[in-house]
Design an enzyme around this catalytic site. Structure first.
Site, PDB file in Angstrom:
ATOM      1  N   SER A 194      -4.392  93.931 -10.969  1.00 18.63           N
ATOM      2  CA  SER A 194      -4.773  92.767 -10.192  1.00 18.63           C
ATOM      3  C   SER A 194      -3.808  91.621 -10.430  1.00 18.63           C
ATOM      4  O   SER A 194      -3.111  91.564 -11.437  1.00 18.63           O
ATOM      5  CB  SER A 194      -6.192  92.328 -10.556  1.00 18.63           C
ATOM      6  OG  SER A 194      -7.095  93.400 -10.445  1.00 18.63           O
ATOM      7  N   HIS A 201       1.479  79.134  -4.320  1.00 15.11           N
ATOM      8  CA  HIS A 201       2.729  78.479  -3.942  1.00 15.11           C
ATOM      9  C   HIS A 201       2.373  77.176  -3.240  1.00 15.11           C
ATOM     10  O   HIS A 201       1.426  77.140  -2.440  1.00 15.11           O
ATOM     11  CB  HIS A 201       3.565  79.352  -3.006  1.00 15.11           C
ATOM     12  CG  HIS A 201       3.797  80.739  -3.510  1.00 15.11           C
ATOM     13  ND1 HIS A 201       4.701  81.032  -4.512  1.00 15.11           N
ATOM     14  CD2 HIS A 201       3.233  81.924  -3.172  1.00 15.11           C
ATOM     15  CE1 HIS A 201       4.688  82.329  -4.751  1.00 15.11           C
ATOM     16  NE2 HIS A 201       3.793  82.892  -3.956  1.00 15.11           N
ATOM     17  N   CYS A 245      -8.441  95.062  -7.868  1.00 19.03           N
ATOM     18  CA  CYS A 245      -8.891  96.439  -7.697  1.00 19.03           C
ATOM     19  C   CYS A 245     -10.066  96.661  -8.645  1.00 19.03           C
ATOM     20  O   CYS A 245     -10.164  96.024  -9.684  1.00 19.03           O
ATOM     21  CB  CYS A 245      -7.775  97.431  -8.032  1.00 19.03           C
ATOM     22  SG  CYS A 245      -6.412  97.434  -6.857  1.00 19.03           S
TER      23      CYS A 245
END
Length: 264
Positions: free
Chosen positions: A112, A117, A140
């Site tokens: 994971s 950003h 996951c």
């Protein structure tokens, strides 16, 4: 939904992506430079790392690696790799919900990551400044990144939010049947608390057969003083306040609807 008895690891990948905007009006070039410097410092790589680290705590993940970078002239990026916690499986929270603010949830993750950003920018012609933060939480396993929904929206100044949630891949049960999703969902709004939904106008664009869900959010309340940097509304004429208000609302609607609106 009843729990599915799986054969081995849950291979579904659940990705939650945010695009969060903060809008501001500046009257002079000096105010513009000041706002960009202020927002760039407020959400520098160190602060973003703190936010993402707390997100990992909320969803119960161990941090494997942190990569962070501030950019010149502005902007920052942070990426965290996460893994499952070695905990008693009986304590795992496998439900889908927006998560606490603040608080912690015990969870199970593997393969994971979480990243952010930032993009501060300005339009020198109009005095408009826009700060955008893109965030992705991808997991996951049995846990969902929806558990970080509440915290992340509240943690950044959010005038406009676009959210994408997608479940990819499949997992197989003990009888060999493939499952392409493991929880009930027909809208991201299902996992938002009522007090949050009351603050925003929202629109959904969902592709149910592909397990793709999209929600756009536009803040309902508008107070001009919250959109000015240093300049006070009371120091402006009524005509100036009206013109700036119209300019800000046009900018916000264009971002919300995703296209330019012709000036009247």
């Amino acid at each position: 939904m009843n729990k599915i008895k799986l054969h081995g690891f849950n291979n579904l990948t659940k990705s939650l992506s945010f695009c969060i905007y903060d809008i501001c009006y500046v009257k002079t070039a000096e105010e513009r430079d000041g706002y960009i410097a202020y927002i760039d410092e407020l959400y520098n790589a160190n602060r973003l790392t703190e936010i993402l680290t707390e997100t990992c705590t909320i969803i119960g993940a161990n941090i494997l690696n942190v990569a962070r970078q501030d950019y010149d002239p502005q902007g920052a990026s942070v990426t965290i790799l996460m893994c499952e916690e070695p905990i008693d499986s009986k304590l795992i929270d496998t439900s889908e919900h927006p998560g606490p603010l603040p608080g912690s949830v015990v969870a199970h993750l593997d393969k994971s990551h979480i990243c952010v950003h930032t993009y501060p920018e300005s339009d020198p012609r109009s005095g408009l400044c826009t700060f955008r933060a893109d965030i992705e939480v991808s997991t996951c396993g049995v846990i969902s990144p929806l558990n970080a929904l509440n915290y992340l929206i509240h943690q950044l100044e959010s005038d406009i939010v676009t959210i994408d949630y997608r479940v990819r891949g499949f997992t197989r049960d003990v009888k060999g049947k493939k499952h392409f999703i493991d929880h009930d969902i027909n809208s991201i709004q299902n996992f938002m608390p009522q007090d949050m939904k009351a603050l925003y106008d929202m629109t959904d664009v969902n592709v149910y057969q592909e397990n793709i869900f999209h929600t756009k959010m536009l803040l309902k309340a508008f107070d001009l003083k919250h959109y000015m940097f240093h300049t006070r509304p009371q120091d402006l004429t009524a005509a100036e306040r009206d013109a700036i208000t119209q300019l800000l609302w046009k900018e916000m609607r264009e971002i919300y609807y995703g296209h330019n609106i012709p000036s009247v």
